[in-house]
Design a protein around this motif. Structure first.
Motif, PDB file in Angstrom:
ATOM      1  N   GLU A   8       1.561   4.974 -45.133  1.00 22.74           N
ATOM      2  CA  GLU A   8       0.751   3.953 -44.456  1.00 22.74           C
ATOM      3  C   GLU A   8      -0.384   4.710 -43.764  1.00 22.74           C
ATOM      4  O   GLU A   8      -0.334   4.969 -42.555  1.00 22.74           O
ATOM      5  CB  GLU A   8       1.598   3.158 -43.449  1.00 22.74           C
ATOM      6  CG  GLU A   8       2.547   2.159 -44.075  1.00 22.74           C
ATOM      7  CD  GLU A   8       1.853   0.899 -44.600  1.00 22.74           C
ATOM      8  OE1 GLU A   8       0.608   0.773 -44.465  1.00 22.74           O
ATOM      9  OE2 GLU A   8       2.570   0.037 -45.160  1.00 22.74           O
ATOM     10  N   GLU A  15      -2.418  -6.150 -35.650  1.00 19.56           N
ATOM     11  CA  GLU A  15      -2.323  -5.340 -36.874  1.00 19.56           C
ATOM     12  C   GLU A  15      -1.642  -6.227 -37.913  1.00 19.56           C
ATOM     13  O   GLU A  15      -0.432  -6.110 -38.154  1.00 19.56           O
ATOM     14  CB  GLU A  15      -1.522  -4.061 -36.623  1.00 19.56           C
ATOM     15  CG  GLU A  15      -2.257  -2.992 -35.845  1.00 19.56           C
ATOM     16  CD  GLU A  15      -3.321  -2.270 -36.669  1.00 19.56           C
ATOM     17  OE1 GLU A  15      -3.478  -2.589 -37.881  1.00 19.56           O
ATOM     18  OE2 GLU A  15      -4.005  -1.395 -36.086  1.00 19.56           O
ATOM     19  N   PRO A  16      -2.423  -7.114 -38.547  1.00 21.79           N
ATOM     20  CA  PRO A  16      -1.810  -8.138 -39.419  1.00 21.79           C
ATOM     21  C   PRO A  16      -0.929  -7.564 -40.535  1.00 21.79           C
ATOM     22  O   PRO A  16       0.113  -8.146 -40.843  1.00 21.79           O
ATOM     23  CB  PRO A  16      -3.038  -8.871 -40.000  1.00 21.79           C
ATOM     24  CG  PRO A  16      -4.125  -8.647 -38.978  1.00 21.79           C
ATOM     25  CD  PRO A  16      -3.869  -7.289 -38.397  1.00 21.79           C
ATOM     26  N   HIS A  17      -1.312  -6.432 -41.101  1.00 19.48           N
ATOM     27  CA  HIS A  17      -0.498  -5.851 -42.182  1.00 19.48           C
ATOM     28  C   HIS A  17       0.884  -5.448 -41.663  1.00 19.48           C
ATOM     29  O   HIS A  17       1.905  -5.762 -42.279  1.00 19.48           O
ATOM     30  CB  HIS A  17      -1.228  -4.647 -42.783  1.00 19.48           C
ATOM     31  CG  HIS A  17      -0.375  -3.843 -43.717  1.00 19.48           C
ATOM     32  ND1 HIS A  17       0.054  -4.315 -44.934  1.00 19.48           N
ATOM     33  CD2 HIS A  17       0.162  -2.588 -43.592  1.00 19.48           C
ATOM     34  CE1 HIS A  17       0.793  -3.383 -45.537  1.00 19.48           C
ATOM     35  NE2 HIS A  17       0.879  -2.333 -44.731  1.00 19.48           N
ATOM     36  N   ASN A  18       0.925  -4.755 -40.519  1.00 23.09           N
ATOM     37  CA  ASN A  18       2.221  -4.345 -39.952  1.00 23.09           C
ATOM     38  C   ASN A  18       3.070  -5.552 -39.573  1.00 23.09           C
ATOM     39  O   ASN A  18       4.293  -5.557 -39.774  1.00 23.09           O
ATOM     40  CB  ASN A  18       2.008  -3.487 -38.701  1.00 23.09           C
ATOM     41  CG  ASN A  18       1.524  -2.093 -39.025  1.00 23.09           C
ATOM     42  OD1 ASN A  18       1.743  -1.580 -40.124  1.00 23.09           O
ATOM     43  ND2 ASN A  18       0.847  -1.469 -38.060  1.00 23.09           N
ATOM     44  N   GLN A  19       2.421  -6.567 -38.994  1.00 24.88           N
ATOM     45  CA  GLN A  19       3.157  -7.748 -38.549  1.00 24.88           C
ATOM     46  C   GLN A  19       3.755  -8.490 -39.741  1.00 24.88           C
ATOM     47  O   GLN A  19       4.921  -8.886 -39.714  1.00 24.88           O
ATOM     48  CB  GLN A  19       2.230  -8.657 -37.730  1.00 24.88           C
ATOM     49  CG  GLN A  19       1.790  -7.995 -36.425  1.00 24.88           C
ATOM     50  CD  GLN A  19       0.644  -8.678 -35.701  1.00 24.88           C
ATOM     51  OE1 GLN A  19      -0.115  -8.020 -34.985  1.00 24.88           O
ATOM     52  NE2 GLN A  19       0.491  -9.976 -35.870  1.00 24.88           N
ATOM     53  N   ALA A  20       2.959  -8.644 -40.809  1.00 22.09           N
ATOM     54  CA  ALA A  20       3.428  -9.413 -41.969  1.00 22.09           C
ATOM     55  C   ALA A  20       4.438  -8.615 -42.800  1.00 22.09           C
ATOM     56  O   ALA A  20       5.437  -9.161 -43.277  1.00 22.09           O
ATOM     57  CB  ALA A  20       2.242  -9.820 -42.845  1.00 22.09           C
ATOM     58  N   THR A  21       4.181  -7.320 -42.983  1.00 20.13           N
ATOM     59  CA  THR A  21       5.000  -6.521 -43.898  1.00 20.13           C
ATOM     60  C   THR A  21       6.267  -6.011 -43.245  1.00 20.13           C
ATOM     61  O   THR A  21       7.328  -5.970 -43.868  1.00 20.13           O
ATOM     62  CB  THR A  21       4.186  -5.310 -44.407  1.00 20.13           C
ATOM     63  OG1 THR A  21       2.946  -5.800 -44.920  1.00 20.13           O
ATOM     64  CG2 THR A  21       4.937  -4.550 -45.488  1.00 20.13           C
ATOM     65  N   TYR A  22       6.160  -5.595 -41.986  1.00 12.33           N
ATOM     66  CA  TYR A  22       7.285  -4.912 -41.331  1.00 12.33           C
ATOM     67  C   TYR A  22       7.811  -5.647 -40.092  1.00 12.33           C
ATOM     68  O   TYR A  22       8.716  -5.122 -39.426  1.00 12.33           O
ATOM     69  CB  TYR A  22       6.852  -3.499 -40.912  1.00 12.33           C
ATOM     70  CG  TYR A  22       6.395  -2.625 -42.046  1.00 12.33           C
ATOM     71  CD1 TYR A  22       7.287  -2.192 -43.026  1.00 12.33           C
ATOM     72  CD2 TYR A  22       5.054  -2.220 -42.148  1.00 12.33           C
ATOM     73  CE1 TYR A  22       6.854  -1.387 -44.074  1.00 12.33           C
ATOM     74  CE2 TYR A  22       4.621  -1.416 -43.183  1.00 12.33           C
ATOM     75  CZ  TYR A  22       5.519  -0.997 -44.145  1.00 12.33           C
ATOM     76  OH  TYR A  22       5.102  -0.192 -45.183  1.00 12.33           O
ATOM     77  N   ASP A  23       7.240  -6.790 -39.736  1.00  7.95           N
ATOM     78  CA  ASP A  23       7.599  -7.471 -38.465  1.00  7.95           C
ATOM     79  C   ASP A  23       7.345  -6.550 -37.267  1.00  7.95           C
ATOM     80  O   ASP A  23       7.978  -6.668 -36.217  1.00  7.95           O
ATOM     81  CB  ASP A  23       9.077  -7.914 -38.449  1.00  7.95           C
ATOM     82  CG  ASP A  23       9.393  -8.929 -39.533  1.00  7.95           C
ATOM     83  OD1 ASP A  23       8.477  -9.654 -39.967  1.00  7.95           O
ATOM     84  OD2 ASP A  23      10.566  -8.994 -39.947  1.00  7.95           O
ATOM     85  N   HIS A  29      -3.317   4.134 -42.573  1.00 12.62           N
ATOM     86  CA  HIS A  29      -3.942   3.612 -41.357  1.00 12.62           C
ATOM     87  C   HIS A  29      -3.054   3.877 -40.137  1.00 12.62           C
ATOM     88  O   HIS A  29      -3.526   4.355 -39.094  1.00 12.62           O
ATOM     89  CB  HIS A  29      -4.207   2.111 -41.512  1.00 12.62           C
ATOM     90  CG  HIS A  29      -4.603   1.432 -40.237  1.00 12.62           C
ATOM     91  ND1 HIS A  29      -5.806   1.673 -39.610  1.00 12.62           N
ATOM     92  CD2 HIS A  29      -3.941   0.534 -39.452  1.00 12.62           C
ATOM     93  CE1 HIS A  29      -5.868   0.949 -38.500  1.00 12.62           C
ATOM     94  NE2 HIS A  29      -4.752   0.255 -38.385  1.00 12.62           N
ATOM     95  N   ASN A  30      -1.757   3.585 -40.242  1.00 14.01           N
ATOM     96  CA  ASN A  30      -0.846   3.821 -39.118  1.00 14.01           C
ATOM     97  C   ASN A  30      -0.766   5.309 -38.775  1.00 14.01           C
ATOM     98  O   ASN A  30      -0.705   5.684 -37.598  1.00 14.01           O
ATOM     99  CB  ASN A  30       0.562   3.322 -39.450  1.00 14.01           C
ATOM    100  CG  ASN A  30       0.673   1.813 -39.424  1.00 14.01           C
ATOM    101  OD1 ASN A  30      -0.108   1.133 -38.767  1.00 14.01           O
ATOM    102  ND2 ASN A  30       1.646   1.279 -40.156  1.00 14.01           N
TER     103      ASN A  30
END
Lengths: 193, 193
Positions: free
Chosen positions: B131, A131-139, B133-134
């Motif tokens: 969010e 989930e690239p968005h979660n990984q980049a935005t929220y770690d 999608h989440n």
């Protein structure tokens, strides 16, 4: 493998972390192993079992998780208090002998090429759900649990048995500044009429 | 408001849930209040403080959170064991008097139009960070903590004081089937040389 370590059915794997313990995250990639402590791990789904874990960009473990697409979440015990603190406060980048310094011994269950930390009470092998968005935005990383094990001296028949085990088996619950709480007494709700 | 309830600085708000307690989620929308229990809540960031919480599509509380864009995460105590179980196992949809049946009393801190559950040990007022999608894929909601309070009889000076408080103040850590563990003894790591 230690004969006390038994498989946990996937539908009960969430119970290994449902009570909110501090956990250890481990991963292997390109010949490198790392282990870090984290408090920000949480169940996400029952079936298939999923979990979330927050991995800071500064950690070497995160790079290994991203590289391998696999990782292990394990539940350390009160006996591993110092080990948990050391792997949670040092990075492999600044302390190349971090794992031996912390007293970490690794093992691989047969057929699972991942670094499992010896002496823990439970292990959840996870596949990264990208989930690239979660990984980049929220770690924030999502893992699907593909296999789970526990030490039957403290978790068996789908339940923790902290109350019957030596206190050194208690899970650790982190606050801040090197202060943890061990898990305490069992409380059972009364059945409603 | 109860004079024991004091504000917690935002930079220390994560400590209220860092040890993985079961929590209560409450929300108010269109004149309706609801409260549910959840174990799947977790800190996500320090500054600004954020957290994640999993809210099943079947819950009325989720609809209120989505409608209002605001919610409260609170930490129930061992004295609220039955209350926590009742609000975690019944929906307002099937039990319209769920809150009174569970023994929930609500209060509003001055200027905060949200339902806070009386008798808890800590409260985190959150703004929903949308969010879609989440929320749709994982039932995973992100909140930014905009204010926090705790009862100084068990949390003060930025730390829990379970060891000095009556056992009825202990946080609850859920496993399954109505079985919880109370938080236990404090463990402090030795400073490294």
């Amino acid at each position: 493998m230690n004969p006390h370590i038994l498989p946990v059915p996937l539908e009960k794997a969430y119970r290994l972390i449902n009570h909110g313990p501090a956990i250890l995250v481990s991963a292997r990639h390109a010949g490198m192993d790392d282990v870090m402590a984290a408090s920000w791990a949480c169940a996400l789904d029952f079936s298939p079992p999923k979990l979330t874990v927050v991995l800071d960009k500064a950690t070497r473990t995160r790079a290994l998780v991203e590289g391998a697409g696999r990782f292990v979440i394990q539940v350390p015990t009160a006996a591993q208090l110092q080990l948990t603190h050391v792997v949670g406060t040092h990075s492999l980048a600044e302390l190349p002998d971090k794992l031996s310094r912390a007293g970490v011994t690794l093992f691989d269950p047969e057929g699972h090429d991942l670094p499992f930390v010896d002496g823990c009470s439970a292990w959840l092998e996870c596949r990264l759900v990208p989930e690239p968005h979660n990984q980049a935005t929220y770690d924030l990383f999502i893992g699907e649990v593909v296999a789970a094990w526990a030490d039957e001296r403290v978790f068996r028949d789908g339940h923790w048995h902290f109350e019957d085990a030596d206190p050194s088996w208690r899970s650790l619950h982190y606050i801040a500044g090197g202060q943890f709480y061990a898990i305490g007494e069992s409380l059972k709700v009364q059945v409603e009429n």
